[in-house]
Design a protein around this motif. Structure first.
Motif, PDB file in Angstrom:
ATOM      1  N   ASN A  86       0.793  -1.241   0.000  1.00  0.00           N
ATOM      2  CA  ASN A  86       0.000   0.000   0.000  1.00  0.00           C
ATOM      3  C   ASN A  86       0.822   1.286   0.000  1.00  0.00           C
ATOM      4  OD1 ASN A  86      -2.375  -1.616   0.318  1.00  0.00           O
ATOM      5  ND2 ASN A  86      -1.948  -1.723   2.491  1.00  0.00           N
ATOM      6  N   GLY A  87       2.104   1.173   0.354  1.00  0.00           N
ATOM      7  CA  GLY A  87       2.935   2.371   0.492  1.00  0.00           C
ATOM      8  C   GLY A  87       2.906   2.940   1.897  1.00  0.00           C
ATOM      9  N   TYR A  88       2.133   2.325   2.782  1.00  0.00           N
ATOM     10  CA  TYR A  88       2.018   2.759   4.174  1.00  0.00           C
ATOM     11  C   TYR A  88       1.486   1.589   4.996  1.00  0.00           C
ATOM     12  CZ  TYR A  88      -3.001   2.933   3.470  1.00  0.00           C
ATOM     13  OH  TYR A  88      -4.304   2.594   3.203  1.00  0.00           O
ATOM     14  N   ALA A  89       1.579   1.705   6.310  1.00  0.00           N
ATOM     15  CA  ALA A  89       0.956   0.748   7.224  1.00  0.00           C
ATOM     16  C   ALA A  89       0.208   1.547   8.274  1.00  0.00           C
ATOM     17  CB  ALA A  89       2.000  -0.143   7.890  1.00  0.00           C
ATOM     18  N   LEU A  90      -0.961   1.104   8.613  1.00  0.00           N
ATOM     19  CA  LEU A  90      -1.777   1.724   9.644  1.00  0.00           C
ATOM     20  C   LEU A  90      -1.890   0.720  10.778  1.00  0.00           C
ATOM     21  CD1 LEU A  90      -3.340   4.363  10.033  1.00  0.00           C
ATOM     22  CD2 LEU A  90      -5.346   3.212   9.122  1.00  0.00           C
TER      23      LEU A  90
END
Length: 72
Positions: free
Chosen positions: A63-67
């Motif tokens: 995703n290009g990020y992690a939450l």
């Protein structure tokens, strides 16, 4: 990794947004409605992130990020 924390709005629990370190990292448009504050620069294996290094790295790759939700 750059880690941002969503300021408490009283409705949702704190979330951490983990982005790769570097000039191309940006908060995804669909998450910009939250009030993010830069929290820390760390590694993906930091236990306080509340997720495993492999989970965080897989989300970033996908995703290009992690939450993630921080541990308490």
């Amino acid at each position: 990794m750059n880690v941002f924390i969503a300021r408490d709005d009283g409705k949702t629990p704190h979330s951490l947004l983990v982005l790769p370190f570097g000039p191309m990292a940006a908060i995804p448009k669909h998450l910009t409605e939250l009030d993010w504050e830069h929290f820390v620069i760390t590694r993906t294996d930091d236990k306080l992130l509340g997720a495993s290094s492999s989970e965080i790295e897989a989300e970033i790759a996908s995703n290009g990020y992690a939450l993630v939700n921080p541990t308490g």
